[in-house]
Motif scaffolding. Structure first.
Motif, PDB file in Angstrom:
ATOM      1  N   TYR A   1      -3.287  11.944   5.600  1.00 49.38           N
ATOM      2  CA  TYR A   1      -4.589  12.560   5.859  1.00 49.38           C
ATOM      3  C   TYR A   1      -4.416  13.667   6.897  1.00 49.38           C
ATOM      4  O   TYR A   1      -3.929  13.417   8.001  1.00 49.38           O
ATOM      5  CB  TYR A   1      -5.585  11.515   6.370  1.00 49.38           C
TER       6      TYR A   1
ATOM      7  N   LEU B   1       0.859  -1.182   0.000  1.00 52.33           N
ATOM      8  CA  LEU B   1       0.000   0.000   0.000  1.00 52.33           C
ATOM      9  C   LEU B   1       0.895   1.232   0.000  1.00 52.33           C
ATOM     10  O   LEU B   1       1.736   1.386   0.882  1.00 52.33           O
ATOM     11  CB  LEU B   1      -0.900  -0.015   1.230  1.00 52.33           C
TER      12      LEU B   1
ATOM     13  N   ARG C   1      -0.193   6.996   2.320  1.00 53.25           N
ATOM     14  CA  ARG C   1      -1.291   7.964   2.237  1.00 53.25           C
ATOM     15  C   ARG C   1      -1.179   8.901   3.430  1.00 53.25           C
ATOM     16  O   ARG C   1      -0.838   8.472   4.527  1.00 53.25           O
ATOM     17  CB  ARG C   1      -2.656   7.279   2.283  1.00 53.25           C
TER      18      ARG C   1
ATOM     19  N   SER D   1      -8.874   2.765   6.990  1.00 54.00           N
ATOM     20  CA  SER D   1      -9.702   1.954   6.103  1.00 54.00           C
ATOM     21  C   SER D   1      -9.837   2.601   4.728  1.00 54.00           C
ATOM     22  O   SER D   1      -9.842   1.909   3.703  1.00 54.00           O
ATOM     23  CB  SER D   1     -11.090   1.763   6.730  1.00 54.00           C
ATOM     24  N   ARG D   2      -9.919   3.919   4.684  1.00 55.69           N
ATOM     25  CA  ARG D   2      -9.980   4.617   3.396  1.00 55.69           C
ATOM     26  C   ARG D   2      -8.730   4.340   2.571  1.00 55.69           C
ATOM     27  O   ARG D   2      -8.797   4.130   1.358  1.00 55.69           O
ATOM     28  CB  ARG D   2     -10.138   6.121   3.589  1.00 55.69           C
ATOM     29  N   ALA D   3      -7.574   4.320   3.220  1.00 55.94           N
ATOM     30  CA  ALA D   3      -6.332   4.007   2.502  1.00 55.94           C
ATOM     31  C   ALA D   3      -6.405   2.606   1.899  1.00 55.94           C
ATOM     32  O   ALA D   3      -5.972   2.383   0.769  1.00 55.94           O
ATOM     33  CB  ALA D   3      -5.131   4.136   3.439  1.00 55.94           C
TER      34      ALA D   3
ATOM     35  N   THR E   1      -9.219   0.869   1.105  1.00 58.05           N
ATOM     36  CA  THR E   1     -10.195   0.811   0.014  1.00 58.05           C
ATOM     37  C   THR E   1      -9.687   1.546  -1.220  1.00 58.05           C
ATOM     38  O   THR E   1      -9.963   1.112  -2.342  1.00 58.05           O
ATOM     39  CB  THR E   1     -11.577   1.345   0.437  1.00 58.05           C
ATOM     40  N   ASP E   2      -8.948   2.619  -1.038  1.00 59.48           N
ATOM     41  CA  ASP E   2      -8.328   3.290  -2.197  1.00 59.48           C
ATOM     42  C   ASP E   2      -7.341   2.340  -2.882  1.00 59.48           C
ATOM     43  O   ASP E   2      -7.255   2.292  -4.103  1.00 59.48           O
ATOM     44  CB  ASP E   2      -7.595   4.568  -1.777  1.00 59.48           C
ATOM     45  N   TRP E   3      -6.599   1.583  -2.088  1.00 59.44           N
ATOM     46  CA  TRP E   3      -5.587   0.673  -2.629  1.00 59.44           C
ATOM     47  C   TRP E   3      -6.232  -0.479  -3.392  1.00 59.44           C
ATOM     48  O   TRP E   3      -5.809  -0.828  -4.478  1.00 59.44           O
ATOM     49  CB  TRP E   3      -4.720   0.137  -1.492  1.00 59.44           C
TER      50      TRP E   3
ATOM     51  N   GLY F   1      -9.432  -0.625  -4.457  1.00 61.12           N
ATOM     52  CA  GLY F   1     -10.309  -0.143  -5.514  1.00 61.12           C
ATOM     53  C   GLY F   1     -11.797  -0.146  -5.221  1.00 61.12           C
ATOM     54  O   GLY F   1     -12.562   0.481  -5.933  1.00 61.12           O
ATOM     55  N   HIS F   2     -12.235  -0.842  -4.174  1.00 56.53           N
ATOM     56  CA  HIS F   2     -13.667  -0.879  -3.879  1.00 56.53           C
ATOM     57  C   HIS F   2     -13.876  -1.266  -2.414  1.00 56.53           C
ATOM     58  O   HIS F   2     -13.281  -2.252  -1.951  1.00 56.53           O
ATOM     59  CB  HIS F   2     -14.364  -1.895  -4.788  1.00 56.53           C
ATOM     60  N   PRO F   3     -14.727  -0.531  -1.689  1.00 58.41           N
ATOM     61  CA  PRO F   3     -14.940  -0.863  -0.280  1.00 58.41           C
ATOM     62  C   PRO F   3     -15.484  -2.271  -0.057  1.00 58.41           C
ATOM     63  O   PRO F   3     -15.218  -2.890   0.973  1.00 58.41           O
ATOM     64  CB  PRO F   3     -15.942   0.182   0.208  1.00 58.41           C
TER      65      PRO F   3
END
Length: 129
Positions: A8, A3, A6, A55-57, A59-61, A63-65
């Motif tokens: 924030y 990953l 990221r 968790s956002r990092a 899901t960004d990695w 591609g989909h939650p």
């Protein structure tokens, strides 16, 4: 593939918005007087807000939650958010540690603030394309 780092930014305004969305209006998340009065170094971010940013990092990695199968953390130290326009910064990284029998990726995650780990035992299992 690991990953990618990221970053924030977390400000007091973010804490106000999160409090409104979550219903968690504990004054340790907005009052320096109360936070320091209970032994904290200052106003702290909501733990679940910190967890959500990590968790956002993920899901960004991936591609989909909906690709996140499992996600867990332990809170190691609070994220102190100063009363400045800049606030503070949460840095998230992850290392691919292997795969499950089903072929799902296992990520060991690291979240730091001011160079200190704020989560421990943070791990996500995700479906990869």
């Amino acid at each position: 593939m690991d990953l990618v780092e990221r970053r924030y930014r977390i400000t007091r305004a973010d804490l106000v918005r999160y409090a409104g969305a979550s219903g968690d209006f504990n004054p340790i998340h907005w009052s320096d007087r109360v936070a320091t009065g209970v032994g904290l170094p200052g106003v702290i971010a909501h733990g679940l807000f910190t967890m959500a940013l990590v968790s956002r990092a993920v899901t960004d990695w991936v591609g989909h939650p909906g690709s996140v199968i499992d996600y867990s953390v332990r809170f190691a130290r609070p994220v102190v958010v100063p009363d400045t326009d800049e606030g503070t910064e949460l840095v998230v990284t992850g290392v691919l540690k292997g795969t499950t029998e089903e072929g799902h990726a296992i990520l060991d995650l690291t979240a730091t603030c001011e160079g200190e780990k704020v989560l421990s035992q943070a791990r996500a299992t995700v479906r990869v394309a």
